[in-house]
Design a protein around this motif. Structure first.
Motif, PDB file in Angstrom:
ATOM      1  N   LYS A 113       0.856  -1.193   0.000  1.00  0.00           N
ATOM      2  CA  LYS A 113       0.000   0.000   0.000  1.00  0.00           C
ATOM      3  C   LYS A 113       0.891   1.241   0.000  1.00  0.00           C
ATOM      4  N   HIS A 114       0.357   2.374  -0.490  1.00  0.00           N
ATOM      5  CA  HIS A 114       1.189   3.560  -0.705  1.00  0.00           C
ATOM      6  C   HIS A 114       0.448   4.846  -0.365  1.00  0.00           C
ATOM      7  N   TYR A 115       1.233   5.869  -0.022  1.00  0.00           N
ATOM      8  CA  TYR A 115       0.736   7.239   0.079  1.00  0.00           C
ATOM      9  C   TYR A 115       1.056   7.947  -1.229  1.00  0.00           C
ATOM     10  N   THR A 116       0.244   8.960  -1.576  1.00  0.00           N
ATOM     11  CA  THR A 116       0.495   9.762  -2.770  1.00  0.00           C
ATOM     12  C   THR A 116       0.552  11.235  -2.380  1.00  0.00           C
ATOM     13  N   THR A 148       3.879   8.731  -5.968  1.00  0.00           N
ATOM     14  CA  THR A 148       3.429   7.679  -5.068  1.00  0.00           C
ATOM     15  C   THR A 148       4.619   7.059  -4.349  1.00  0.00           C
ATOM     16  N   SER A 149       4.462   6.857  -3.048  1.00  0.00           N
ATOM     17  CA  SER A 149       5.554   6.288  -2.255  1.00  0.00           C
ATOM     18  C   SER A 149       5.949   4.920  -2.805  1.00  0.00           C
ATOM     19  N   THR A 150       7.245   4.682  -2.779  1.00  0.00           N
ATOM     20  CA  THR A 150       7.763   3.397  -3.260  1.00  0.00           C
ATOM     21  C   THR A 150       8.497   2.649  -2.157  1.00  0.00           C
ATOM     22  N   GLU A 151       8.879   3.351  -1.117  1.00  0.00           N
ATOM     23  CA  GLU A 151       9.595   2.734  -0.001  1.00  0.00           C
ATOM     24  C   GLU A 151       8.592   2.049   0.927  1.00  0.00           C
ATOM     25  N   ASP A 160       9.686   7.727   3.550  1.00  0.00           N
ATOM     26  CA  ASP A 160       9.949   7.747   2.113  1.00  0.00           C
ATOM     27  C   ASP A 160      10.407   9.156   1.769  1.00  0.00           C
TER      28      ASP A 160
END
Length: 181
Positions: A113-116, A148-151, A160
């Motif tokens: 899951k990711h933050y944008t 979009t976060s990738t870490e 991130d």
């Protein structure tokens, strides 16, 4: 408040959330008292830099200045609003005088899951006047419009720091052409 039968509660002063307790003897301990301390839930952060790409190569080079006043918003998985670990809605962040921004106290996310982070184009119009997004793709470190976060952000303290945005001067071709002769 639980008080040992040998202890005496001092109720002569307003409590205001504080408890006073006196043990009968110096070696008496009451392990039933609870100070109400809690451990905060794990948190993560998303942060980086908005900069002026003076040579237009899409790479954040040493000495390239940050852009002050760019407004960024954060959304969670599925473009959902984000609530921080304290139960408060996460509002927009504005880049500081060095071009840095940071969203802190964010809940951890399950793996995958990711933050944008998205630039609010309307609220950033003054800060980005005369600028356009720089080169993206290839070796570029810049994102355009949103990133979009990738870490991984699934453990306490994860961050991130890869969501940066580069801008370069806008050049306009006015279509002036010379005529021979």
């Amino acid at each position: 408040m639980s008080i040992n039968s040998k202890a005496i509660a001092d109720t002569s002063q307003p409590q205001n959330g504080l408890a006073s307790y006196s043990a009968g003897l110096p070696w008496d301990n009451d392990h039933a008292l609870d100070a109400g301390m809690t451990v905060p839930p794990p948190s993560v952060s998303v942060r980086d830099f908005v900069w002026k790409d003076t040579n237009g190569d899409g790479i954040e080079d040493v000495g390239e200045p940050g852009i002050h006043g760019v407004v960024l918003t954060l959304t969670g998985p599925g473009d959902t609003p984000v609530t921080d670990i304290h139960g408060q809605p996460v509002g927009p962040q504005t880049t500081d005088s060095s071009g840095h921004y940071e969203f802190t106290d964010l809940p951890t996310l399950p793996e995958g899951k990711h933050y944008t982070v998205t630039i609010d184009q309307t609220k950033s119009a003054d800060a980005s006047k005369g600028l356009v997004p720089t080169v993206t793709g290839g070796n570029s470190q810049s994102h355009t419009g949103s990133a979009t976060s990738t870490e991984p952000l699934d453990a306490n303290g994860d961050a991130d720091n890869t969501l940066d945005f580069g801008f370069k001067r806008e050049y306009r071709n006015f279509g002036v052409s010379g005529s021979g002769g």
